[in-house]
Enzyme design. Structure first.
Site, PDB file in Angstrom:
ATOM      1  CB  SER A 149      -0.890   0.014   1.250  1.00 33.80           C
ATOM      2  OG  SER A 149      -1.541   1.257   1.396  1.00 33.80           O
ATOM      3  CE1 TYR A 162      -3.680  -1.845   6.087  1.00 26.93           C
ATOM      4  CE2 TYR A 162      -3.168   0.311   5.164  1.00 26.93           C
ATOM      5  CZ  TYR A 162      -3.546  -1.007   4.994  1.00 26.93           C
ATOM      6  OH  TYR A 162      -3.786  -1.486   3.724  1.00 26.93           O
TER       7      TYR A 162
END
Length: 256
Positions: A149, A162
């Site tokens: 990501s 995250y």
């Protein structure tokens, strides 16, 4: 092995309920893949994978096999890979798509929950991806597709648990790709930006979004050209080239 026209024939999806992972598997099936293994928790009972399997059969898959997979059961990951091979044969593409997004405020209020989410988003991939790499090296072919990501490219205050886990995963994938160089097997790192899914429904939309289908299309194109890194959308490669060099004082003030 790839089929007669060079398309992926066998797919293993680690994270069999992932919306992005399923979109990628479906795209590969439409491109010619015929055997898919879906690995997820409670795959054979309870929260089964009947709907996901039917979706892939409707796209053209001849075989769809559910197998039990738990990110936290690191000691069992080698057995999961072995079971996938037993069911479907050599693995042409393995899609690593499991993880937990969660909410930063909740993580700060519950450090144990934050650690569990980080383990699912990073630590579980260490054992799973090393097991996959060993199999691909033995085969002498195949691609491990790791869903990283842009959140891990430079970690933001808004989602740093995250982001930190994704940064670890991205580094693992790059190192594993270097370790496999010259073996016939390889790793492709995929760095999407904001993708609207059920998992991200609580997150505000960000600039340069991409749909799960657009991520799938980019992965399919990357596999065809033998890419090592895929940004989705491609403009994010240039956006984050600039983001990386922003002074930290400026970075902190960016909108959350």
């Amino acid at each position: 092995m790839r089929n007669a026209v060079g398309a992926v024939d066998t797919v293993l999806l680690l994270g069999g309920r992932s919306e992005i992972g399923l979109a990628i598997a479906e795209r590969l099936v439409r491109d010619g893949a015929r055997r898919v293994v879906l690995a997820a928790r409670e795959a054979a009972a309870g929260r089964g994978l009947a709907g996901e399997a039917e979706r892939l059969r409707a796209a053209g898959a001849a075989e769809v096999h559910p197998v039990e997979f738990d990110a936290a059961d690191t000691a069992g990951h080698e057995a999961v890979v072995a079971e996938a091979v037993q069911l479907a044969g050599d693995l042409d593409a393995v899609i690593d798509a499991f993880g937990v997004l969660g909410e930063q405020a909740a993580f700060e209020a519950d450090p144990a929950a934050a650690a569990a989410a980080a383990a699912a988003t990073f630590t579980g991939h260490v054992s799973a991806d090393l097991a996959v790499a060993a199999r691909l090296r033995e085969q002498g072919h195949g691609t491990l597709v790791v869903l990283s990501s842009v959140a891990g490219v430079r970690v933001r205050r808004a989602n740093f648990v995250y982001g930190a886990a994704k940064a670890g995963l991205d580094g693992l994938a790059q190192g594993l790709g270097d370790a496999l160089h010259g073996t016939g097997a390889r790793v492709m790192v995929v760095r999407p930006g904001y993708v609207p899914t059920k998992m991200s429904a609580h997150v505000s939309a960000a600039p340069f979004p991409a749909s799960a289908r657009e991520v799938a299309d980019a992965v399919a194109a990357g596999l065809r050209r033998g890419a090592e890194t895929v940004w989705v959308p491609g403009v994010l490669r240039y956006v984050f080239a600039g983001m990386r060099v922003l002074p930290r004082s400026v970075w902190r003030r960016l909108p959350r």
